[in-house]
Scaffold this motif. Structure first.
Motif, PDB file in Angstrom:
ATOM      1  N   LEU A   2      14.198 -22.110  13.702  1.00 50.85           N
ATOM      2  CA  LEU A   2      15.397 -21.349  13.376  1.00 50.85           C
ATOM      3  C   LEU A   2      15.420 -20.997  11.889  1.00 50.85           C
ATOM      4  CD1 LEU A   2      18.043 -20.186  14.431  1.00 50.85           C
ATOM      5  CD2 LEU A   2      19.119 -22.376  13.959  1.00 50.85           C
ATOM      6  N   LYS A   3      14.986 -21.956  11.046  1.00 57.84           N
ATOM      7  CA  LYS A   3      14.933 -21.715   9.604  1.00 57.84           C
ATOM      8  C   LYS A   3      13.979 -20.571   9.287  1.00 57.84           C
ATOM      9  CE  LYS A   3      13.865 -23.894   5.181  1.00 57.84           C
ATOM     10  NZ  LYS A   3      13.390 -25.094   4.487  1.00 57.84           N
ATOM     11  N   ASP A   4      12.839 -20.534   9.957  1.00 57.86           N
ATOM     12  CA  ASP A   4      11.857 -19.470   9.726  1.00 57.86           C
ATOM     13  C   ASP A   4      12.400 -18.108  10.134  1.00 57.86           C
ATOM     14  OD1 ASP A   4      10.084 -21.331   8.745  1.00 57.86           O
ATOM     15  OD2 ASP A   4       8.931 -21.496  10.603  1.00 57.86           O
ATOM     16  N   LYS A   5      13.099 -18.056  11.246  1.00 55.41           N
ATOM     17  CA  LYS A   5      13.675 -16.789  11.715  1.00 55.41           C
ATOM     18  C   LYS A   5      14.755 -16.312  10.743  1.00 55.41           C
ATOM     19  CE  LYS A   5      15.825 -14.660  15.820  1.00 55.41           C
ATOM     20  NZ  LYS A   5      16.098 -13.467  15.129  1.00 55.41           N
ATOM     21  N   ALA A   6      15.604 -17.221  10.309  1.00 57.57           N
ATOM     22  CA  ALA A   6      16.662 -16.873   9.357  1.00 57.57           C
ATOM     23  C   ALA A   6      16.050 -16.421   8.035  1.00 57.57           C
ATOM     24  CB  ALA A   6      17.583 -18.065   9.140  1.00 57.57           C
ATOM     25  N   PHE A   7      14.997 -17.104   7.598  1.00 59.16           N
ATOM     26  CA  PHE A   7      14.337 -16.727   6.352  1.00 59.16           C
ATOM     27  C   PHE A   7      13.708 -15.339   6.474  1.00 59.16           C
ATOM     28  CE2 PHE A   7      10.682 -16.602   3.468  1.00 59.16           C
ATOM     29  CZ  PHE A   7      11.344 -16.794   2.272  1.00 59.16           C
ATOM     30  N   SER A   8      13.130 -15.048   7.606  1.00 57.86           N
ATOM     31  CA  SER A   8      12.526 -13.729   7.843  1.00 57.86           C
ATOM     32  C   SER A   8      13.585 -12.632   7.752  1.00 57.86           C
ATOM     33  CB  SER A   8      11.845 -13.713   9.219  1.00 57.86           C
ATOM     34  OG  SER A   8      11.309 -12.448   9.476  1.00 57.86           O
ATOM     35  N   GLU A   9      14.753 -12.893   8.292  1.00 56.26           N
ATOM     36  CA  GLU A   9      15.850 -11.922   8.213  1.00 56.26           C
ATOM     37  C   GLU A   9      16.330 -11.756   6.772  1.00 56.26           C
ATOM     38  OE1 GLU A   9      18.934 -12.881  11.043  1.00 56.26           O
ATOM     39  OE2 GLU A   9      17.494 -12.908  12.704  1.00 56.26           O
ATOM     40  N   LEU A  10      16.377 -12.848   6.044  1.00 59.77           N
ATOM     41  CA  LEU A  10      16.750 -12.817   4.631  1.00 59.77           C
ATOM     42  C   LEU A  10      15.738 -11.994   3.838  1.00 59.77           C
ATOM     43  CD1 LEU A  10      19.027 -14.218   3.015  1.00 59.77           C
ATOM     44  CD2 LEU A  10      17.384 -16.010   2.479  1.00 59.77           C
ATOM     45  N   LEU A  11      14.485 -12.196   4.115  1.00 57.77           N
ATOM     46  CA  LEU A  11      13.411 -11.452   3.474  1.00 57.77           C
ATOM     47  C   LEU A  11      13.560  -9.957   3.742  1.00 57.77           C
ATOM     48  CD1 LEU A  11      10.688 -12.036   1.920  1.00 57.77           C
ATOM     49  CD2 LEU A  11       9.586 -11.825   4.132  1.00 57.77           C
ATOM     50  N   ASP A  12      13.788  -9.615   4.999  1.00 62.31           N
ATOM     51  CA  ASP A  12      13.961  -8.199   5.356  1.00 62.31           C
ATOM     52  C   ASP A  12      15.165  -7.582   4.646  1.00 62.31           C
ATOM     53  OD1 ASP A  12      11.783  -8.329   7.053  1.00 62.31           O
ATOM     54  OD2 ASP A  12      12.986  -8.555   8.878  1.00 62.31           O
ATOM     55  N   ALA A  13      16.235  -8.333   4.542  1.00 65.70           N
ATOM     56  CA  ALA A  13      17.476  -7.804   3.974  1.00 65.70           C
ATOM     57  C   ALA A  13      17.416  -7.637   2.452  1.00 65.70           C
ATOM     58  CB  ALA A  13      18.648  -8.709   4.344  1.00 65.70           C
ATOM     59  N   TYR A  14      16.686  -8.505   1.762  1.00 67.15           N
ATOM     60  CA  TYR A  14      16.758  -8.519   0.301  1.00 67.15           C
ATOM     61  C   TYR A  14      15.464  -8.205  -0.429  1.00 67.15           C
ATOM     62  CZ  TYR A  14      21.421 -10.336   0.755  1.00 67.15           C
ATOM     63  OH  TYR A  14      22.740 -10.477   1.061  1.00 67.15           O
ATOM     64  N   GLN A  15      14.375  -8.079   0.274  1.00 72.34           N
ATOM     65  CA  GLN A  15      13.083  -7.899  -0.380  1.00 72.34           C
ATOM     66  C   GLN A  15      13.062  -6.691  -1.312  1.00 72.34           C
ATOM     67  OE1 GLN A  15       9.804  -7.863   2.332  1.00 72.34           O
ATOM     68  NE2 GLN A  15       8.290  -7.846   0.710  1.00 72.34           N
ATOM     69  N   GLU A  16      13.496  -5.553  -0.847  1.00 76.69           N
ATOM     70  CA  GLU A  16      13.425  -4.339  -1.672  1.00 76.69           C
ATOM     71  C   GLU A  16      14.382  -4.406  -2.855  1.00 76.69           C
ATOM     72  OE1 GLU A  16      13.702   0.512  -1.378  1.00 76.69           O
ATOM     73  OE2 GLU A  16      13.702  -0.652   0.471  1.00 76.69           O
ATOM     74  N   ARG A  17      15.605  -4.856  -2.637  1.00 79.36           N
ATOM     75  CA  ARG A  17      16.576  -4.959  -3.735  1.00 79.36           C
ATOM     76  C   ARG A  17      16.092  -5.913  -4.822  1.00 79.36           C
ATOM     77  NH1 ARG A  17      22.239  -6.244  -1.141  1.00 79.36           N
ATOM     78  NH2 ARG A  17      22.807  -6.432  -3.314  1.00 79.36           N
TER      79      ARG A  17
END
Length: 165
Positions: A2-17
C-alpha cells in the motif's frame, strides 16, 4: 504494498512541479534530475515521520529545497573567480537549454534575478514561478511571512526599475 502504491501516486502528482522548483535552483537538467531523485528517496524513507504540521506538498518542497542546497554546497568547491562568473555560467546554461524559449524580456528578467542576493532570488522564484503562498514559503525556508513579503516586494521593485533600462 500500500505504501508503494501511495508513493507512486505521490510521485505522479508532484514529480513535474518539484522538478521545476529544483531546476530553478540548480539550473541544469542533469542536476535537477539528480536532486529530484534524492528528494523522492528522502520522501519515501521519511514519509512515516511526516507529522502533518504543514501540507504534504510544502513538506516535500522543503525536502527538495534542502536537497538542492546540498548540491549547491557540494558544487561550491568548484573554483570560480567571483559571483559574476557563477551568474554568467548559470545564465549560459539556461539560455542554451532546449526548453528555454524566452524572448529578450524574459532573458533580461533572468539576468536580473541571477543578480539578486541568494535569499531574494529564492523567495522571488518560489512566489512568482512556483506560485507558492507566503505561508508555504515560510514553512519551507523557516522565515517569517512578514520578512518574506518585504523581501518579495523589494525584489519586485528592483525588477520593475531594471527591466526596461
Amino acid at each position: 504494498m500500500l505504501k508503494d502504491k501511495a508513493f507512486s501516486e505521490l510521485l505522479d502528482a508532484y514529480q513535474e512541479r518539484l522538478y521545476w522548483h529544483i531546476r530553478k535552483i540548480v539550473v541544469t537538467h542533469e542536476n535537477a534530475d539528480d536532486v529530484l531523485q534524492n528528494t523522492f528517496i528522502r520522501v519515501y524513507k521519511s514519509i512515516n515521520k511526516f507529522e502533518g504540521k504543514s501540507a504534504l506538498h510544502t513538506w516535500m518542497y522543503r525536502i527538495a529545497y534542502n536537497e538542492s542546497m546540498r548540491l549547491l554546497e557540494k558544487n561550491k568547491k568548484k573554483s570560480y573567480a567571483n559571483m559574476d562568473e557563477i551568474s554568467s555560467s548559470h545564465l549560459e546554461v539556461l539560455f542554451e537549454d532546449e526548453y528555454f524559449d524566452g524572448d529578450e524580456i524574459q532573458k533580461k528578467l533572468h539576468k536580473i534575478i541571477e543578480g539578486l542576493k541568494e535569499k531574494q532570488r529564492r523567495v522571488f522564484q518560489m512566489k512568482y514561478f512556483d506560485d507558492l503562498s507566503f505561508r508555504q514559503i515560510s514553512d519551507i525556508l523557516s522565515i517569517s511571512e512578514s520578512t518574506l513579503k518585504s523581501t518579495y516586494y523589494t525584489v519586485v521593485k528592483i525588477i520593475e526599475e531594471k527591466i526596461f533600462l
